[in-house]
Motif scaffolding. Structure first.
Motif, mmCIF file in Angstrom:
data_model
loop_
_atom_site.group_PDB
_atom_site.id
_atom_site.type_symbol
_atom_site.label_atom_id
_atom_site.label_comp_id
_atom_site.label_asym_id
_atom_site.label_seq_id
_atom_site.Cartn_x
_atom_site.Cartn_y
_atom_site.Cartn_z
ATOM 1 N N SER A 31 -24.609 31.481 -9.936
ATOM 2 C CA SER A 31 -25.192 30.390 -10.916
ATOM 3 C C SER A 31 -25.356 28.797 -9.936
ATOM 4 C CB SER A 31 -23.224 29.645 -11.913
ATOM 5 O OG SER A 31 -22.953 28.809 -10.365
ATOM 6 N N PRO A 32 -26.146 28.346 -11.597
ATOM 7 C CA PRO A 32 -27.206 27.709 -11.269
ATOM 8 C C PRO A 32 -25.836 26.333 -10.482
ATOM 9 C CG PRO A 32 -27.336 28.036 -12.708
ATOM 10 C CD PRO A 32 -26.389 28.809 -12.408
ATOM 11 N N GLU A 33 -24.779 25.872 -10.883
ATOM 12 C CA GLU A 33 -23.647 24.769 -10.558
ATOM 13 C C GLU A 33 -23.578 25.516 -9.367
ATOM 14 O OE1 GLU A 33 -23.273 27.033 -13.508
ATOM 15 O OE2 GLU A 33 -24.159 25.789 -14.793
ATOM 16 N N THR A 34 -23.493 25.872 -8.672
ATOM 17 C CA THR A 34 -22.597 26.148 -7.418
ATOM 18 C C THR A 34 -24.004 26.654 -6.314
ATOM 19 O OG1 THR A 34 -20.656 27.809 -8.630
ATOM 20 C CG2 THR A 34 -21.692 27.951 -6.182
ATOM 21 N N ALA A 35 -25.134 26.703 -6.890
ATOM 22 C CA ALA A 35 -26.036 27.026 -6.223
ATOM 23 C C ALA A 35 -27.028 25.115 -6.004
ATOM 24 C CB ALA A 35 -27.767 27.526 -7.134
ATOM 25 N N ASN A 36 -27.310 24.417 -7.573
ATOM 26 C CA ASN A 36 -26.672 22.899 -6.976
ATOM 27 C C ASN A 36 -25.938 22.741 -6.192
ATOM 28 O OD1 ASN A 36 -28.572 20.529 -7.510
ATOM 29 N ND2 ASN A 36 -26.437 19.645 -8.282
ATOM 30 N N HIS A 37 -24.831 22.885 -6.042
ATOM 31 C CA HIS A 37 -23.522 22.086 -5.017
ATOM 32 C C HIS A 37 -24.001 22.252 -4.049
ATOM 33 C CE1 HIS A 37 -19.852 21.895 -3.037
ATOM 34 N NE2 HIS A 37 -19.939 20.779 -3.903
ATOM 35 N N ASP A 38 -23.659 23.843 -3.212
ATOM 36 C CA ASP A 38 -24.190 24.464 -2.051
ATOM 37 C C ASP A 38 -25.505 24.170 -1.337
ATOM 38 O OD1 ASP A 38 -21.877 25.793 -2.212
ATOM 39 O OD2 ASP A 38 -22.530 27.802 -2.767
ATOM 40 N N ALA A 39 -27.153 23.852 -2.350
ATOM 41 C CA ALA A 39 -28.302 23.547 -1.709
ATOM 42 C C ALA A 39 -27.771 21.939 -1.134
ATOM 43 C CB ALA A 39 -29.371 23.871 -2.664
ATOM 44 N N CYS A 40 -27.133 21.528 -1.576
ATOM 45 C CA CYS A 40 -27.238 19.754 -1.441
ATOM 46 C C CYS A 40 -26.213 19.436 -0.629
ATOM 47 C CB CYS A 40 -25.979 19.084 -2.689
ATOM 48 S SG CYS A 40 -26.819 18.577 -3.840
ATOM 49 N N ARG A 41 -24.760 20.530 -0.015
ATOM 50 C CA ARG A 41 -24.637 20.706 1.003
ATOM 51 C C ARG A 41 -25.522 21.042 2.747
ATOM 52 N NH1 ARG A 41 -19.926 23.422 -0.642
ATOM 53 N NH2 ARG A 41 -19.269 24.121 1.088
ATOM 54 N N MET A 42 -26.993 22.487 1.903
ATOM 55 C CA MET A 42 -27.319 23.509 2.985
ATOM 56 C C MET A 42 -28.778 22.593 3.074
ATOM 57 S SD MET A 42 -27.032 26.745 1.100
ATOM 58 C CE MET A 42 -27.993 27.948 2.211
ATOM 59 N N GLU A 43 -29.204 21.695 2.470
ATOM 60 C CA GLU A 43 -30.565 21.495 2.700
ATOM 61 C C GLU A 43 -30.636 19.553 4.331
ATOM 62 O OE1 GLU A 43 -29.542 16.607 -0.279
ATOM 63 O OE2 GLU A 43 -30.933 18.926 -0.816
#
Length: 135
Positions: free
Chosen positions: A91-103
């Motif tokens: 989902s877009p919300e989870t993708a944004n949240h996870d990308a913040c940590r993964m980056e």
């Protein structure tokens, strides 16, 4: 030199806010990052001392060339990782949240491989869409 997640987040936020608003001030960072005024003030002072940020007498904050270089790299990683996660059904919300940590933690090798995979997935999706239109 590895800056760490927090400093990278500040630089990325400043880059995004500058693009959105045309300027950056501490209160904008407070709102954007949901941090206290005191935390933002301390972080900005540190980033100024390290040469990543300049703060003028009116309270406007600017990224230095080095600060902007780091911010753009972090932001590009975020966008790619978010896009990848959404392409695989997150989902877009989870993708944004996870990308913040993964980056902040992904290796250059893994980043490049994901970049290649996203490019291939987008090409494949484009071909599939074109085939649907011709049928």
């Amino acid at each position: 030199m590895k800056l760490g997640k927090s400093r990278e987040d500040y630089l990325e936020a400043m880059y995004i806010l500058k693009r959105q608003k045309g300027y950056v001030r501490n209160f904008l960072l407070c709102n954007y990052l949901n941090y206290s005024k005191a935390s933002v003030s301390v972080a900005i002072r540190g980033l100024v001392a390290e040469g990543y940020v300049i703060k003028d007498e009116h309270g406007y904050v600017e990224l230095t060339a080095e600060g902007k270089k780091i911010a753009k790299k972090v932001y590009a990683r975020h966008l790619l990782l978010e896009e990848f996660l959404e392409l695989i059904g997150v989902s877009p919300e989870t993708a944004n949240h996870d990308a913040c940590r993964m980056e902040h933690t992904i290796s250059e090798e893994s980043y490049k491989k994901i970049q290649e995979l996203v490019r291939k997935m987008k090409e494949e999706n484009t071909l599939n869409e074109e085939m649907k239109l011709t049928n």
